[in-house]
Write a protein that holds these residues in place. Sequence first.
Motif, PDB file in Angstrom:
ATOM      1  N   PHE B 107       0.828  -1.197   0.000  1.00  0.00           N
ATOM      2  CA  PHE B 107       0.000   0.000   0.000  1.00  0.00           C
ATOM      3  C   PHE B 107       0.861   1.245   0.000  1.00  0.00           C
ATOM      4  O   PHE B 107       0.976   1.957  -0.972  1.00  0.00           O
ATOM      5  CB  PHE B 107      -0.913   0.022   1.227  1.00  0.00           C
ATOM      6  N   ARG B 118       8.662  -1.067   4.002  1.00  0.00           N
ATOM      7  CA  ARG B 118       7.613  -1.406   3.046  1.00  0.00           C
ATOM      8  C   ARG B 118       7.241  -0.199   2.203  1.00  0.00           C
ATOM      9  O   ARG B 118       6.139  -0.117   1.684  1.00  0.00           O
ATOM     10  CB  ARG B 118       6.363  -1.872   3.795  1.00  0.00           C
ATOM     11  N   GLU B 119       8.140   0.713   2.093  1.00  0.00           N
ATOM     12  CA  GLU B 119       7.790   1.963   1.443  1.00  0.00           C
ATOM     13  C   GLU B 119       7.504   1.755  -0.037  1.00  0.00           C
ATOM     14  O   GLU B 119       8.287   1.155  -0.748  1.00  0.00           O
ATOM     15  CB  GLU B 119       8.934   2.953   1.598  1.00  0.00           C
ATOM     16  N   LEU B 120       6.391   2.248  -0.471  1.00  0.00           N
ATOM     17  CA  LEU B 120       6.036   2.173  -1.885  1.00  0.00           C
ATOM     18  C   LEU B 120       6.494   3.449  -2.582  1.00  0.00           C
ATOM     19  O   LEU B 120       6.559   3.523  -3.796  1.00  0.00           O
ATOM     20  CB  LEU B 120       4.517   2.050  -2.016  1.00  0.00           C
ATOM     21  N   SER B 121       6.864   4.426  -1.767  1.00  0.00           N
ATOM     22  CA  SER B 121       7.104   5.750  -2.314  1.00  0.00           C
ATOM     23  C   SER B 121       8.119   5.711  -3.436  1.00  0.00           C
ATOM     24  O   SER B 121       9.064   4.949  -3.426  1.00  0.00           O
ATOM     25  CB  SER B 121       7.612   6.677  -1.228  1.00  0.00           C
ATOM     26  N   ARG B 122       7.898   6.517  -4.385  1.00  0.00           N
ATOM     27  CA  ARG B 122       8.754   6.754  -5.546  1.00  0.00           C
ATOM     28  C   ARG B 122       8.750   5.616  -6.546  1.00  0.00           C
ATOM     29  O   ARG B 122       8.923   5.856  -7.708  1.00  0.00           O
ATOM     30  CB  ARG B 122      10.180   7.101  -5.119  1.00  0.00           C
ATOM     31  N   LEU B 123       8.548   4.393  -6.100  1.00  0.00           N
ATOM     32  CA  LEU B 123       8.568   3.339  -7.104  1.00  0.00           C
ATOM     33  C   LEU B 123       7.308   3.391  -7.949  1.00  0.00           C
ATOM     34  O   LEU B 123       7.275   2.891  -9.055  1.00  0.00           O
ATOM     35  CB  LEU B 123       8.683   1.952  -6.456  1.00  0.00           C
TER      36      LEU B 123
END
Lengths: 351, 273
Positions: B107, B118-123
Amino acid sequence: MTRQITPSAGLRPREKTNWWPRLGLVLVVLFYLYYFTGGESEKGLTFSIIFSSIVLEAFPFLLLGTLAGGFIEVFVSRDRLASLLPRRPVPAVLLAASLGIVLPVCECAIVPVVRRLSRKGLPASAGIAYLLAGPIVNPLVALSTWLAYGMDWQPVLIRLAAGYVIAVLVALAIGRVLGEAGTLVPEARGGHPDEEEEDCHHPHHQHAAPEDGKGSFERLLDALTHGLDDFLATAPFLIIGAFLAALAQTYVERSLFLAAADNPLGATVLMMLLAVLLNLCSEADAFIAASFRGYVPLVAQLAFLVLGPMFDLKLLLMYRGLFQKKAILLLVTLVSVLVLGLALTLIQLGV
Amino acid sequence: MPNVLAAVGRWQKFALCLAWLFTLTSLLASRGFEFFLSPIFAYPLGLAVLVIILFAAAVLAGRPTGRFGLEALVSLLLLLLPILHIWRANQQSLGGDAFAVRFVGNFTAGETPGGQDRELSRLTSSPVLPGTASPRQTGKRGGTAPSRGHAYNNPYRQDAREVAMSLLLQSPESYLGQKIKVVGMLNRENPDVAEILGLTQPLVFRFLVNCCSADAIPLAVLLDGGIDPSIPDNNWISASGVFALREREGYRLPWLDQAEVRLAEQPERVYLY
């Protein structure tokens, strides 16, 4: 009188006269059966979207690759190519593995180009090096990987370095073990000009010799005809691979791959399998790998990123028009073992 | 007979070129290819059209190469197969089924129980791809500067501002406490999603595409609030509510509190790029 000529030395699998048309017909029947029976369901629609997407994404590059191959066939002489390459195998392989930096094309386009270059005398080991490293060691892939991993250089550098080293090692090993004749199918082998004359019956030998009396227009037509024949011979294998990949993407849940997340080696093997099944373009696969961040170790993601562009379902089928079976088997084994070895090394290093 | 087969061989190649030419030009003219590919693929597809025209011209002007036989028939049928699938899937987008198959629980920002990022950021988005703009580019870094009035104190009374889900999940902290609206497809009770998340919660999802829909990544925001039961799953909806990140079993999940869900038109571009 119209002169009848046989098909160009296209990217046809060896022994295809024995098995390919019949096997192809069976696949065609199965594929059309799936189209007519599974179409209305949501799964069927999902499949159609994914299958169409893979084909549409790959077709432009395959067309450009086969067009380039046709021009190489007609306009690049064997002598010219030989003068551009180092004579010794190791420098030739080292150079070929870095060609993606100046010729950044994806894996679909590289296959027909290598096929034609091989016929012009490119050593098999150099061809393998370009084939395996080209889709990884190139600026577009570096950029997409960098973006996918939040502008982190570590995965980019590992991916490019590993791609280069593995491609060089595999190319040298196959060249040494199998040699030219044991690696390439006869249709892809350069050999002596007379040998080529026997193999290819296009009425334009020597293709690249301007003194053959042909005008520019006729030579252009020859190049386009070669390109189209290569496309028609290669595209069916791409389509079969895309079909199988779309089936995998439609029916295999990615969450299944999370089961092995706690075991780095198990996760690595599963991600390698996923790379073979998904058939992603090397310029997009980093975004998929990155979506597994936090779920599988970085090492497993890197294995996915290094292995996928070297062989997946569609590439394995396309390689049949270029390499002999034993060469493909050796290639798959070596790449798999080396990627696993890379993963183990990285795990030991704490990556 | 050989001459007949040679003629058939030539004309089947020409017909194949024409079929693909028609398909690709139709997809380009209608922008229907955006249901399969990123908009930037207009250029490679345009080049493909050019190459096919050259190939078709070579078939007409050149000498026949090869005869029609079983192998040519197999190639012809295989090369026609994608065209059938393209026309079937034309103007259709991936839906709940693809979401369930692809969703692996990613998420947004948060810590896993194991401490992994678990960072989704930037991808999820690229500032260089068309159709996306970073908050910095849109002047909304750190979220919209909330108006300093009573609405700031009571976000539920703010007007909802539409936010692309890719931007939202790229920097979720920027939108915390703001009333926003996202457009996507509704998914109520998917057992696979429930298994991964450990909870049954309706959500709105959309796919982020980098090259083609084969690489589509599902993005989702959970919805907290009553949803009109007459709205079926897999329909396009607009969901507005106050954005929050909630901890659950070590994960930070994006939510829309007091979500209002309405049926929406299918967006012009079904995927985020």
